[in-house]
Design an enzyme around this catalytic site. Sequence first.
Site: not given
Ligand code: NAP
Length: 277
Positions: A144, A157
Amino acid sequence: MFRLQGCSALVTGASSGLGEEFARQLAPAARCLVLVARRGERLEALAAQLAGRHPDLRVLVEVADLGREPERLALVRRLADEGVEPDLLVNNAGMGDYGEFAGADWAKVDAMLQLNVVALTHLARLLLPPMLAGGRGAILNVSSLAGEFPIPDFAVYAASKAYVSSLSEALRIETRRSGVNVVALCPGPVSTEFGEVARRGGEAARPPGGRLMYTSAPRVVRAGLEAAERNRPRVFPGFPVFLLAAVAGALPKAAVRAIMGTRPKAAPRTGGPGATL
Ligand SMILES: NC(=O)c1ccc[n+]([C@@H]2O[C@H](COP(=O)([O-])OP(=O)(O)OC[C@H]3O[C@@H](n4cnc5c(N)ncnc54)[C@H](OP(=O)(O)O)[C@@H]3O)[C@@H](O)[C@H]2O)c1
């Protein structure tokens, strides 16, 4: 040389947000897709959709809580039993916790560290050796922009993502000339379920950074997959995000401290109801 065409990809966190988008963008090129998350019904629905659109694609749904070591080991064993050897690991699953550290719910902080740090590292450790043996592959670690700064109210985080970026850089050096690419994808804010999961309640559901900093999920994922294929060390999708990362890297620590100290508090001083140590 690693190519997306014909790859066998394991995508963690494929039930929503960036992970789901990774699956969608990989589907036309991949030979096999392994979708991992806890919410199996979402993965099944996505798998059915992708398999319907791409008849030659093999899609496996793997329900696992990646925060638990036995579930990670069982996942890798099941893949071996199925004869699936991923040559692309998209280490995407991650979560945040938005609010002051002193009031944090330890169970949530622990779960975040297990997922963002331990699970990502363990999966890389489990899947890298076969890639090295085969002389090709890619590990795409979703880090990130937050990993570039110390962020008050997002401290653990941001630190977890600094770890992901640092680990990726070091692994990249260790694996140079092996045929395995290691890439850190460092998005700024993206509209997904991330904000909802990160919230403690009571504070505004907004990640750090104004609207200007938002990048769409398809654009972020495209940049990540392109970087994996082209073997780019780090990618910051979207010009404002790229610019902020460049400025942050050039500033002295004292300036970063002073700037971060001006951030308005977005969360209550304590963790609110349910906060436990
Ligand atoms: N959105 C942003 O602004 C942003 C910015 C920079 C980086 N990121 C990074 O991008 C990545 C994806 O995030 P996102 O934005 O797509 O968020 P999201 O929509 O909340 O997706 C998170 C995913 O992780 C899975 N997950 C959570 N806990 C888990 C566990 N214990 N075991 C297995 N799977 C798990 C969730 O599925 P289940 O709940 O079904 O398990 C979901 O599919 C993350 O690493 C985040 O830090 C996001």
